[in-house]
Scaffold this motif. Structure first.
Motif, PDB file in Angstrom:
ATOM      1  N   LEU A 255      -6.024  -3.811  -9.961  1.00 29.89           N
ATOM      2  CA  LEU A 255      -5.760  -5.007  -9.163  1.00 29.89           C
ATOM      3  C   LEU A 255      -4.425  -5.644  -9.543  1.00 29.89           C
ATOM      4  N   GLY A 256      -4.135  -5.693 -10.841  1.00 30.34           N
ATOM      5  CA  GLY A 256      -2.888  -6.314 -11.294  1.00 30.34           C
ATOM      6  C   GLY A 256      -1.666  -5.566 -10.790  1.00 30.34           C
ATOM      7  N   TYR A 257      -1.639  -4.240 -10.994  1.00 25.83           N
ATOM      8  CA  TYR A 257      -0.478  -3.455 -10.552  1.00 25.83           C
ATOM      9  C   TYR A 257      -0.366  -3.432  -9.033  1.00 25.83           C
ATOM     10  N   ALA A 258      -1.544  -3.377  -8.325  1.00 23.88           N
ATOM     11  CA  ALA A 258      -1.498  -3.367  -6.858  1.00 23.88           C
ATOM     12  C   ALA A 258      -0.952  -4.688  -6.345  1.00 23.88           C
ATOM     13  N   SER A 259      -1.368  -5.807  -6.932  1.00 20.11           N
ATOM     14  CA  SER A 259      -0.857  -7.108  -6.510  1.00 20.11           C
ATOM     15  C   SER A 259       0.628  -7.226  -6.784  1.00 20.11           C
ATOM     16  N   GLU A 260       1.052  -6.726  -7.962  1.00 15.50           N
ATOM     17  CA  GLU A 260       2.474  -6.794  -8.309  1.00 15.50           C
ATOM     18  C   GLU A 260       3.316  -5.988  -7.336  1.00 15.50           C
ATOM     19  N   LEU A 261       2.848  -4.765  -6.994  1.00 16.00           N
ATOM     20  CA  LEU A 261       3.595  -3.932  -6.041  1.00 16.00           C
ATOM     21  C   LEU A 261       3.600  -4.558  -4.647  1.00 16.00           C
ATOM     22  N   GLU A 262       2.460  -5.178  -4.278  1.00 17.52           N
ATOM     23  CA  GLU A 262       2.361  -5.775  -2.951  1.00 17.52           C
ATOM     24  C   GLU A 262       3.310  -6.954  -2.790  1.00 17.52           C
ATOM     25  N   GLU A 263       3.564  -7.683  -3.874  1.00 14.25           N
ATOM     26  CA  GLU A 263       4.389  -8.885  -3.814  1.00 14.25           C
ATOM     27  C   GLU A 263       5.849  -8.632  -4.207  1.00 14.25           C
ATOM     28  N   VAL A 267      10.091  -3.271  -3.268  1.00 13.66           N
ATOM     29  CA  VAL A 267       9.264  -2.121  -2.853  1.00 13.66           C
ATOM     30  C   VAL A 267       9.336  -2.002  -1.341  1.00 13.66           C
ATOM     31  N   PRO A 268       9.499  -0.806  -0.817  1.00 11.58           N
ATOM     32  CA  PRO A 268       9.571  -0.620   0.634  1.00 11.58           C
ATOM     33  C   PRO A 268       8.313  -1.168   1.315  1.00 11.58           C
ATOM     34  N   PRO A 269       8.420  -1.637   2.549  1.00  6.81           N
ATOM     35  CA  PRO A 269       7.285  -2.235   3.271  1.00  6.81           C
ATOM     36  C   PRO A 269       6.045  -1.335   3.347  1.00  6.81           C
ATOM     37  N   LYS A 273       2.413  -2.173   1.846  1.00  8.61           N
ATOM     38  CA  LYS A 273       1.196  -2.169   2.639  1.00  8.61           C
ATOM     39  C   LYS A 273       0.118  -1.329   1.967  1.00  8.61           C
ATOM     40  N   HIS A 274       0.492  -0.161   1.464  1.00 14.62           N
ATOM     41  CA  HIS A 274      -0.478   0.697   0.750  1.00 14.62           C
ATOM     42  C   HIS A 274      -1.011   0.000  -0.488  1.00 14.62           C
ATOM     43  N   ALA A 275      -0.132  -0.742  -1.177  1.00 22.08           N
ATOM     44  CA  ALA A 275      -0.580  -1.475  -2.365  1.00 22.08           C
ATOM     45  C   ALA A 275      -1.586  -2.556  -1.983  1.00 22.08           C
ATOM     46  N   GLY A 276      -1.382  -3.196  -0.819  1.00 17.90           N
ATOM     47  CA  GLY A 276      -2.338  -4.202  -0.359  1.00 17.90           C
ATOM     48  C   GLY A 276      -3.707  -3.589  -0.054  1.00 17.90           C
ATOM     49  N   ILE A 277      -3.672  -2.390   0.538  1.00 18.72           N
ATOM     50  CA  ILE A 277      -4.949  -1.701   0.814  1.00 18.72           C
ATOM     51  C   ILE A 277      -5.667  -1.373  -0.492  1.00 18.72           C
ATOM     52  N   ILE A 278      -4.911  -0.892  -1.499  1.00 23.61           N
ATOM     53  CA  ILE A 278      -5.501  -0.579  -2.802  1.00 23.61           C
ATOM     54  C   ILE A 278      -6.118  -1.837  -3.414  1.00 23.61           C
TER      55      ILE A 278
END
Length: 462
Positions: A255-263, A267-269, A273-278
């Motif tokens: 959750l931490g890394y996915a949130s960091e990548l999402e924000e 990072v490319p759009p 988006k994939h990070a948000g799904i994760i």
């Protein structure tokens, strides 16, 4: 104790009924035996009377009617007529040993009972005295002289005798029943202890020793099975709790890394988006693990409660507020009506909020096309029950599946497969209600939709 008393009462009643039936049966048999042994037509009194009536004077003698003569021959009875002078004026099949003349004393003796060991009976005749005699040892004659008062009191004496017999039967039944009760009482106490899930060890003695041993054996088997089930349930609960604990750390990292990548803006759009799904899927997984752990603890009554006084209206408003702040879709409407401000309960706030939220989420999850949802907080008419009610006008649940949805998803009691979702929401709410000595009732609305009622004991009304 009540069971043993009922057994004793039934035993005494049955004993008295059987004894009374036997007494009546014996009395009836005695009457039948007496009546069959003294048939009116063939009794000695009837025979001597018929002989006196059938003996007619003829030319220089007497003639006996053929029917009466046949009756005498059939019963091997002899007969004679003694004149007023004591002479035998007529005879029928007289034994040779009988004299031909009788004195007044002889007549007095034979009229009472026997003549030379022949049972004899007498009857008055116009020309003297008719005497008939039966074969030796064929009849027994007894003479009883009874006072008149004794005969008059005979019904009362018979009644007293019957009452005395009943009292005697009752005493015997009590003696036998008390001995039986000594053997039954430990057994009934042992069976009641088994029903209360207590271990039983009876001392085998008396006529029911084998039954006591069977109760001891059953108690031992139940104790072993209960201990085995308890160990299995604890192992399962501990395993689920351990897995839940072990999953939390990697899930937190995901959750931490996915949130960091999402924000992260560099990072490319598409990757964001994939990070948000994760992140969303990881949050669902975390919720599922938490729900599974909570349901397991509730199922095996291992979930600790921290109860306190709560206002049902405040909990209802908090549930509605949380749902609206979480972003309720426009296809759903949420309203509150009939909110009773006086209803108070005593329970665990966190668990009750979870159960109430699950009921609302159930209406949302199973009506993806949208529906109207109404929340109520009511006080029952008896002032002892509080109700949190969720009503929707969605598609509802088939009537045959209403009880099924309260079972755990993979329970052997389930009859229908869960179409979507993990299916822990309603079973969790059901078990939270049970942990608070309440219940969860589901029913379809009169037109459409589902009504879920969470009933809880009231704390007080102010």
């Amino acid at each position: 104790m009540g069971g043993t008393v009922r057994i004793l009462n039934r035993f005494i009643g049955a004993t008295m009924l059987i004894s009374l039936s036997l007494l009546v049966l014996n009395f009836l048999l005695l009457l039948i035996w007496v009546s069959t042994g003294t048939v009116e037509e063939s009794s000695p009194a009837a025979v001597v009377r018929n002989t006196a009536e059938g003996l007619k004077a003829a030319n220089d003698g007497y003639v006996l009617e053929d029917e009466t003569a046949a009756l005498l021959d059939d019963q091997q009875v002899w007969a004679m007529l003694i004149s007023s002078e004591g002479q035998v004026a007529w005879g029928h099949s007289l034994p040779e040993e009988l004299p031909a003349h009788y004195s007044l004393t002889d007549v007095a003796k034979l009229s009472m009972s026997y003549l030379m060991d022949y049972p004899v009976f007498v009857w008055e005749h116009a020309d003297g005295l008719i005497v008939i005699g039966y074969p030796k040892d064929s009849l027994v004659k007894y003479q009883h002289i009874l006072p008149t008062d004794w005969v008059k009191n005979l019904p009362l004496r018979a009644l007293l005798l019957l009452i005395g017999n009943l009292v005697l039967v009752l005493i015997v039944a009590l003696l036998i029943g008390s001995r039986l009760l000594l053997s039954i009482r430990p057994l009934t106490q042992g069976i009641q202890a088994l029903a209360a899930d207590q271990e039983v060890q009876l001392e085998p003695k008396g006529m029911l020793a084998d039954l006591a041993q069977s109760v001891n054996h059953a108690s031992s088997l139940l104790h072993q099975k209960n201990a085995s089930l308890k160990r299995r349930d604890e192992a399962r609960s501990n395993w689920i709790a351990g897995i839940s604990h072990d999953i939390r750390t990697p899930l937190s990292m995901v959750l931490g890394y996915a949130s960091e990548l999402e924000e992260h803006h560099e990072v490319p759009p598409l990757q964001r988006k994939h990070a948000g799904i994760i992140r969303l899927q990881a949050e669902k997984l975390r919720t599922l693990v938490s729900d599974l752990n909570l349901v397991s603890m509730l199922e095996y009554e291992m979930q600790p409660l921290t109860p306190k006084p709560l206002r049902l209206a405040a909990l209802t408003r908090q549930v509605a507020s949380d749902l609206i702040n979480a972003g309720l879709e426009s296809s759903f409407t949420l309203e509150m009506d009939d909110i009773n401000e006086t209803a108070q309960i005593y329970g665990d706030e966190r668990l009750l909020l979870r159960a109430m939220t699950n009921l609302v989420h159930n209406a949302i999850r199973h009506n993806p096309q949208g529906c109207d949802i109404r929340l109520r907080a009511e006080l029952a008419g008896d002032k002892h029950t509080c109700r949190f009610i969720v009503l929707d006008n969605g598609r509802g649940i088939p009537p045959e599946e209403l009880a099924d949805v309260l079972e755990l998803p993979f329970s052997a009691n389930r009859k229908y497969a869960r179409p979507s979702g993990h299916g822990l929401g309603l079973p969790m709410a059901f078990r939270i209600a049970k942990a608070h000595h309440g219940r969860l009732a589901l029913s379809n609305g009169p037109g459409a939709g589902l009504t879920a009622e969470l009933e809880l004991p009231c704390l007080e009304v102010r």
